[in-house]
Scaffold this motif. Structure first.
Motif, PDB file in Angstrom:
ATOM      1  N   ALA A  59     -50.163 -80.804 -89.011  1.00  0.00           N
ATOM      2  CA  ALA A  59     -50.267 -82.259 -88.897  1.00  0.00           C
ATOM      3  C   ALA A  59     -49.962 -82.683 -87.471  1.00  0.00           C
ATOM      4  O   ALA A  59     -49.212 -82.007 -86.753  1.00  0.00           O
ATOM      5  CB  ALA A  59     -49.297 -82.945 -89.856  1.00  0.00           C
ATOM      6  N   LEU A  60     -50.556 -83.798 -87.069  1.00  0.00           N
ATOM      7  CA  LEU A  60     -50.302 -84.372 -85.749  1.00  0.00           C
ATOM      8  C   LEU A  60     -49.640 -85.727 -85.930  1.00  0.00           C
ATOM      9  O   LEU A  60     -50.115 -86.551 -86.714  1.00  0.00           O
ATOM     10  CB  LEU A  60     -51.604 -84.533 -84.959  1.00  0.00           C
ATOM     11  N   SER A  61     -48.533 -85.937 -85.206  1.00  0.00           N
ATOM     12  CA  SER A  61     -47.829 -87.211 -85.280  1.00  0.00           C
ATOM     13  C   SER A  61     -47.959 -87.919 -83.930  1.00  0.00           C
ATOM     14  O   SER A  61     -47.269 -87.587 -82.964  1.00  0.00           O
ATOM     15  CB  SER A  61     -46.348 -86.989 -85.612  1.00  0.00           C
TER      16      SER A  61
ATOM     17  N   TYR B  88     -36.502 -77.552 -97.231  1.00  0.00           N
ATOM     18  CA  TYR B  88     -37.424 -78.335 -96.405  1.00  0.00           C
ATOM     19  C   TYR B  88     -38.740 -77.552 -96.272  1.00  0.00           C
ATOM     20  O   TYR B  88     -38.713 -76.344 -96.025  1.00  0.00           O
ATOM     21  CB  TYR B  88     -36.839 -78.582 -95.021  1.00  0.00           C
ATOM     22  N   PRO B  89     -39.885 -78.224 -96.386  1.00  0.00           N
ATOM     23  CA  PRO B  89     -41.167 -77.517 -96.321  1.00  0.00           C
ATOM     24  C   PRO B  89     -41.666 -77.256 -94.912  1.00  0.00           C
ATOM     25  O   PRO B  89     -42.593 -76.468 -94.711  1.00  0.00           O
ATOM     26  CB  PRO B  89     -42.128 -78.455 -97.050  1.00  0.00           C
TER      27      PRO B  89
ATOM     28  N   LEU C  54     -42.245 -69.364 -90.024  1.00  0.00           N
ATOM     29  CA  LEU C  54     -41.031 -69.483 -90.827  1.00  0.00           C
ATOM     30  C   LEU C  54     -41.270 -70.178 -92.168  1.00  0.00           C
ATOM     31  O   LEU C  54     -40.639 -69.838 -93.171  1.00  0.00           O
ATOM     32  CB  LEU C  54     -39.962 -70.246 -90.050  1.00  0.00           C
ATOM     33  N   PHE C  55     -42.160 -71.158 -92.166  1.00  0.00           N
ATOM     34  CA  PHE C  55     -42.372 -71.939 -93.385  1.00  0.00           C
ATOM     35  C   PHE C  55     -43.603 -71.477 -94.173  1.00  0.00           C
ATOM     36  O   PHE C  55     -44.036 -72.177 -95.084  1.00  0.00           O
ATOM     37  CB  PHE C  55     -42.486 -73.426 -93.046  1.00  0.00           C
ATOM     38  N   ASP C  56     -44.129 -70.324 -93.837  1.00  0.00           N
ATOM     39  CA  ASP C  56     -45.218 -69.750 -94.616  1.00  0.00           C
ATOM     40  C   ASP C  56     -44.639 -69.227 -95.927  1.00  0.00           C
ATOM     41  O   ASP C  56     -43.887 -68.252 -95.948  1.00  0.00           O
ATOM     42  CB  ASP C  56     -45.879 -68.609 -93.839  1.00  0.00           C
ATOM     43  N   THR C  57     -44.974 -69.880 -97.016  1.00  0.00           N
ATOM     44  CA  THR C  57     -44.355 -69.576 -98.310  1.00  0.00           C
ATOM     45  C   THR C  57     -45.214 -68.675 -99.188  1.00  0.00           C
ATOM     46  O   THR C  57     -44.948 -68.547-100.382  1.00  0.00           O
ATOM     47  CB  THR C  57     -44.068 -70.880 -99.071  1.00  0.00           C
TER      48      THR C  57
ATOM     49  N   MET D 195     -47.291 -78.717 -95.444  1.00  0.00           N
ATOM     50  CA  MET D 195     -47.174 -79.151 -94.056  1.00  0.00           C
ATOM     51  C   MET D 195     -46.032 -78.375 -93.404  1.00  0.00           C
ATOM     52  O   MET D 195     -44.881 -78.795 -93.424  1.00  0.00           O
ATOM     53  CB  MET D 195     -46.936 -80.659 -93.992  1.00  0.00           C
ATOM     54  N   ARG D 196     -46.349 -77.228 -92.852  1.00  0.00           N
ATOM     55  CA  ARG D 196     -45.326 -76.380 -92.233  1.00  0.00           C
ATOM     56  C   ARG D 196     -44.883 -76.911 -90.882  1.00  0.00           C
ATOM     57  O   ARG D 196     -43.718 -76.780 -90.485  1.00  0.00           O
ATOM     58  CB  ARG D 196     -45.881 -74.965 -92.055  1.00  0.00           C
TER      59      ARG D 196
END
Length: 281
Positions: A25-27, A207-208, A224-227, A1-2
């Protein structure tokens, strides 16, 4: 969940746009984004949307931020989520493990088969963070809430030194309970550089992903959070460790640097996360 995009339930015209966007994801926010006089109507609009075919066929993770346990809207929020698709309930302003357990029990009684993502956004919450993270098996992680936390203490929100202190504390608490920690929202829509700097800090602390309040921020967070590159390197390191082990070597040279047991453990953890074994992280 980036990336997790906040969608105000007071603005139903945003629902379909958010679903068609790039956020992982949608919050859907029933708390801060909804005026008190509009809570019931916003809740009804959200329930109708979550029952739609569009949501049923979506691969995005559906999160609902309900109102706090001590608010007059909590019970109605929770009751409304029974029997509809909700992947995760986001609980704001959690203050103790006991309160989190109470919410989890009420979710079970209502037949809500969703995870719990718990916000740490008060001084008491941060002092109890490790206990909150491990309060119940439904808790999958902690979410940072710096706006409320810093405002209550008079802390400068833009000073990255203060941000790092809070992120590190919450990350350690989540790690103690073997949960993930997810970064909160950056409030200034005009300051992409501020968002990026805070996201880079969060990523460096393990942090993911990061919460977003605009699709433009989603684009930055996803990049940025693409691992992918990190995970590929971790797989190569594990393969090299296996070869070194057959030769009886505990430490070995890997791509120009010395690698040993901690490096192997970090690589194994990176691969475990990538393979989907850490909840939604």
């Amino acid at each position: 969940m980036r990336s997790k995009l906040f969608v105000p339930c007071s603005r139903p015209e945003f629902f379909a746009k958010a679903l068609a966007g790039d956020a992982d994801a949608l919050s859907f926010d029933l708390e801060d984004a909804v005026p008190e006089g509009d809570k019931a109507a916003a809740r009804s609009r959200l329930v109708e949307w979550l029952r739609s075919d569009a949501v049923a066929s979506s691969g995005k993770r559906m999160i609902v931020r309900i109102n706090a346990l001590d608010s007059p809207f909590f019970a109605d929020d929770l009751a409304a989520l029974a029997g509809i698709r909700v992947d995760c309930v986001n609980l704001p302003k959690a203050s103790s493990p006991a309160a989190v357990r109470m919410v989890a029990v009420q979710m079970e009684s209502a037949g809500i088969a969703a995870d719990l993502l718990v916000n740490i956004e008060t001084p008491r919450g941060i002092s109890q963070a490790a206990g909150i993270a491990g309060a119940h098996p439904r808790v999958i992680g902690l979410q940072v809430g710096l706006n409320d936390l810093f405002a209550s203490l008079g802390v400068d929100r833009r000073d990255l030194r203060h941000v790092q202190t809070a992120l590190w504390s919450i990350r350690l608490a989540a790690g103690e309970a073997e949960r993930f920690a997810f970064d909160g929202a950056w409030p200034d829509l005009a300051d992409d550089d501020g968002f990026r700097a805070e996201a880079e800090l969060a990523r460096s602390l393990g942090y993911p992903g990061k919460s977003c309040i605009h699709p433009r921020q989603v684009t930055i967070a996803n990049a940025l959070f693409d691992t992918g590159e990190d995970v590929a390197r971790a797989r190569r390191l594990l393969a090299a460790a296996g070869e070194a082990g057959t030769r009886g070597h505990g430490a070995f040279l890997f791509e120009g640097a010395m690698a040993d047991a901690p490096a192997v453990a970090a690589a194994r953890e990176a691969v475990r996360r990538a393979d989907g074994n850490e909840g939604t992280a």
